[in-house]
Design a protein around this motif. Sequence first.
Motif, PDB file in Angstrom:
ATOM      1  N   GLU A  86       0.852  -1.204   0.000  1.00  0.00           N
ATOM      2  CA  GLU A  86       0.000   0.000   0.000  1.00  0.00           C
ATOM      3  C   GLU A  86       0.879   1.240   0.000  1.00  0.00           C
ATOM      4  O   GLU A  86       1.979   1.225   0.549  1.00  0.00           O
ATOM      5  N   PRO A  87       0.421   2.339  -0.603  1.00  0.00           N
ATOM      6  CA  PRO A  87       1.156   3.603  -0.489  1.00  0.00           C
ATOM      7  C   PRO A  87       1.303   3.990   0.978  1.00  0.00           C
ATOM      8  O   PRO A  87       0.388   3.769   1.781  1.00  0.00           O
ATOM      9  N   GLN A  88       2.428   4.552   1.335  1.00  0.00           N
ATOM     10  CA  GLN A  88       2.708   4.891   2.729  1.00  0.00           C
ATOM     11  C   GLN A  88       2.110   6.251   3.101  1.00  0.00           C
ATOM     12  O   GLN A  88       2.793   7.165   3.581  1.00  0.00           O
ATOM     13  N   THR A  89       0.825   6.396   2.861  1.00  0.00           N
ATOM     14  CA  THR A  89       0.135   7.649   3.181  1.00  0.00           C
ATOM     15  C   THR A  89      -1.209   7.330   3.829  1.00  0.00           C
ATOM     16  O   THR A  89      -1.792   6.271   3.598  1.00  0.00           O
ATOM     17  N   GLY A  90      -1.686   8.270   4.629  1.00  0.00           N
ATOM     18  CA  GLY A  90      -2.992   8.122   5.248  1.00  0.00           C
ATOM     19  C   GLY A  90      -2.941   7.296   6.522  1.00  0.00           C
ATOM     20  O   GLY A  90      -1.912   6.710   6.867  1.00  0.00           O
ATOM     21  N   PRO A  91      -4.058   7.241   7.252  1.00  0.00           N
ATOM     22  CA  PRO A  91      -4.116   6.491   8.504  1.00  0.00           C
ATOM     23  C   PRO A  91      -3.761   5.019   8.304  1.00  0.00           C
ATOM     24  O   PRO A  91      -4.143   4.404   7.303  1.00  0.00           O
ATOM     25  N   LEU A  92      -3.049   4.464   9.262  1.00  0.00           N
ATOM     26  CA  LEU A  92      -2.626   3.071   9.184  1.00  0.00           C
ATOM     27  C   LEU A  92      -3.817   2.126   9.065  1.00  0.00           C
ATOM     28  O   LEU A  92      -3.788   1.164   8.287  1.00  0.00           O
ATOM     29  N   THR A  93      -4.875   2.381   9.834  1.00  0.00           N
ATOM     30  CA  THR A  93      -6.015   1.473   9.805  1.00  0.00           C
ATOM     31  C   THR A  93      -6.684   1.447   8.434  1.00  0.00           C
ATOM     32  O   THR A  93      -7.191   0.414   8.009  1.00  0.00           O
ATOM     33  N   ARG A  94      -6.683   2.573   7.727  1.00  0.00           N
ATOM     34  CA  ARG A  94      -7.267   2.598   6.383  1.00  0.00           C
ATOM     35  C   ARG A  94      -6.438   1.740   5.431  1.00  0.00           C
ATOM     36  O   ARG A  94      -6.970   1.055   4.555  1.00  0.00           O
TER      37      ARG A  94
END
Length: 245
Positions: A86-94
């Motif tokens: 996954e791209p390393q952006t946004g909340p971890l849970t998402r």
Amino acid sequence: MTPAATTPATPAYRRLSVEERRRQLLGAALSLFAHRAPEDVSLDDVAEAAGVSRPLVYRYFPGGKQQLYEAALGSAADELKLCFAEPQTGPLTRRLIRALDRYLAFVDQHDAGFSALLQGGSVAETSRTTATVDGVRRAAAEQILTHLGVAGTAGPRLRMMVRTWITAVEAASLIWLDEDKQPPADELRDWLVDHFVALLTATAATDPQTAAVTRAALATETADGPAGVLARRVIPVIAEATHLL
């Protein structure tokens, strides 16, 4: 004078390249292994599914069904390894939600084969197939550690926590299949995300590195996200245990 009827042109036969033919045979094998245990699939079954002769299957896989199974397993393993990328952006849970959606979709599509693969005991199981499965687990763990920002630097407790969660995901997937895919996949996914957050915070209580990682991860979460929802559900339960403080 009535014009003579014309016969629709038949598409010209195109000989497949070696790589195309190999992909075709692997695709047919994967489709069969997805819903039947390896020992219940024969080379004749693969040949029929691919629309080719048995000798042609042997030409590409001279080692017979074992070689074909190991090659199909390797192909499935490559697909599974991509689930947690996954791209390393946004909340971890998402990110975990998207990864688990892909993982559970794979489990759903390859139900019998997935069970045979992870439960072992198949006549097709060898040290090579075991290593392939273990490689998927390790790759998934490394992806999670990358999401946590500690790839290559994770200490033993944090690494153990992540690998424990990967094992739990596998076990839950097998139980899910055994329970006729109940609860629904999205509910199972959400529970597995909650499980990850709970394991992470429990480990943070005794491990400074995990504590730092947890603070950083929770800082990106939102009140309406999975971590916020979990906190609102857990806090009232913990509040009733103030006698433990």
